[in-house]
Design an enzyme around this catalytic site. Structure first.
Site, mmCIF file in Angstrom:
data_model
loop_
_atom_site.group_PDB
_atom_site.id
_atom_site.type_symbol
_atom_site.label_atom_id
_atom_site.label_comp_id
_atom_site.label_asym_id
_atom_site.label_seq_id
_atom_site.Cartn_x
_atom_site.Cartn_y
_atom_site.Cartn_z
ATOM 1 N N ARG A 43 0.898 -1.325 0.106
ATOM 2 C CA ARG A 43 -0.021 -0.137 -0.026
ATOM 3 C C ARG A 43 0.962 1.236 0.067
ATOM 4 N NH1 ARG A 43 -2.127 -3.522 -1.179
ATOM 5 N NH2 ARG A 43 -3.942 -4.549 -0.562
ATOM 6 N N SER B 101 -10.492 0.551 3.360
ATOM 7 C CA SER B 101 -9.957 0.511 4.477
ATOM 8 C C SER B 101 -9.263 1.544 5.159
ATOM 9 C CB SER B 101 -9.187 -0.860 4.129
ATOM 10 O OG SER B 101 -9.658 -2.087 3.847
ATOM 11 N N GLU C 178 -4.277 4.365 6.266
ATOM 12 C CA GLU C 178 -4.009 4.364 4.948
ATOM 13 C C GLU C 178 -4.241 5.666 4.093
ATOM 14 O OE1 GLU C 178 -5.255 1.589 1.017
ATOM 15 O OE2 GLU C 178 -5.448 0.609 3.058
#
Length: 380
Positions: free
Chosen positions: A190, A267, A372
């Site tokens: 990520r 998320s 994130e």
């Protein structure tokens, strides 16, 4: 008439640049200038104060010209794609927001080439409809194509890193436009060298796909089970896309204006990777709280063992739908890894909930969750 309207709407000096400079950049680049645009309209979390000035660039040449001119004038810039991974402060943005809106998609000889502003799921849908395989597990992910290499987007066992052939970048230091391969991007879980930096702007991305209409090898157990397949098998890309969209919708991960569980950034926390020397202490903390012998989901990770953030959040005592004070922000009722706006949340509400969850997991298990989404004008 439009120019006169803009001049009346804008004061003589923005917090970050003279109005005349921004207007000149718009006129010379061909970008569309809007003022006092609520960022809540442009992010999937639907929060954020105003962009005092926003330039919408509907093609690559306009985008390059606008960013080069703003950089030459030393005007702060925020590059905006689909707004799906962005948490903007309630006070707004002290920069010119440059909205990337070029949406061209080209399918050619086993390649998919997408302009940075193309809606990502439209890119996937077009590739699958054309009988191309490889992108189908990334169906339903909100946001723009240009954000996928920045985040190294991944889902259901597939990451962009495994499909990316090259990326077209504008180097903001030199003004040069060039294509670079994946090796230059430092792609990780990520993340990439493009994340949390403003040294380059993604203009387009090119992906390698297959022409046989079959999916990438299935690597995610839940997906393989629903398809009645073994892990490693390949199935119809169209069928895999259909199943992935169904699984994501069941978790509130496909955008739906009527479903507040999708008013999110997906998320919110990445799955933590625990270094090998710390893993025994973390497992001991889990056992102390949950009992010896509890099965802990864990997977190999770069530099350690990857744990499930969602699993840790639930075991730390946060149930689906857990509210922030005032209940304007809650964990999703379908998926504890998503923080959601229930209709009237502010950025401050979401930040408070994020801190509560992060600190709760830290206190329970000694694991610090990292967000994130990119934050603008605020910190968790």
């Amino acid at each position: 008439m439009a120019e006169c309207g803009i001049r009346r709407a804008m004061s003589g000096t923005l917090p970050f640049a003279p109005v005349r400079v921004v207007e000149d950049v718009a006129a010379e680049s061909g970008a569309e200038l809007d003022v006092d645009v609520p960022m809540s309209r442009l992010t999937t979390l639907r929060v954020g104060g105003p962009a005092r000035a926003m330039l919408t660039c509907r093609d690559t040449d306009t985008l390059v010209a606008a960013v080069r001119a703003l950089d030459a004038a030393r005007v702060p810039v925020l590059i905006l794609g689909g707004g799906s991974n962005l948490l903007v402060a309630d006070s707004g943005v002290d920069a010119v927001v440059v909205r990337v809106a070029g949406d061209g998609v080209r399918l050619d000889d086993g390649l998919v080439v997408a302009d940075a502003g193309a809606v990502w799921d439209d890119v996937v849908a077009r590739s699958v409809d054309a009988g191309l395989g490889g992108l189908e597990c990334l169906s339903g992910i909100p946001g723009s194509a240009g954000a996928t290499p920045v985040q190294n987007v991944g889902a259901y066992g597939v990451e962009v890193a495994s499909l990316l052939r090259r990326v077209q970048l504008l180097d903001r230091a030199s003004g040069e436009v060039r294509w670079v391969g994946p090796d230059a991007l430092g792609l990780g879980y990520r993340t990439s060298v493009l994340k949390h930096t403003d040294t380059a702007v993604v203009l387009a991305a090119e992906f390698a796909v297959t022409a046989d209409g079959l999916s990438a090898p299935l690597r995610y157990r839940e997906l393989a089970t629903v398809l009645g397949a073994d892990e490693g098998e390949r199935r119809s890309a169209a069928k895999v896309r259909e199943v992935v969209l169904g699984l994501r919708a069941g978790k509130g991960m496909v955008l739906d204006a009527a479903d507040h569980d999708t008013w999110s950034a997906g998320s919110f926390f990445t799955n933590p990777v625990v270094p090998d020397d710390r893993l025994p202490a973390v497992l001991a903390a889990i056992a102390a709280r949950l009992g010896e012998g509890v099965a802990v989901p864990r997977y190999p990770g770069d530099g350690g063992t990857k744990l499930s953030a969602g699993w840790l959040i639930e075991r730390a005592g946060f149930a689906k739908g857990h509210p922030a004070p005032g209940a304007a922000a809650r964990l999703s009722t379908k998926h504890t890894l998503a923080l959601t706006n229930r209709g009237a949340a502010s950025a401050a509400d979401l930040l408070a909930l994020a801190r509560e969850v992060r600190d709760g997991v830290q206190d329970a298990f000694g694991v610090r969750l990292e967000p994130e989404p990119v934050t603008v004008g605020c910190r968790i």
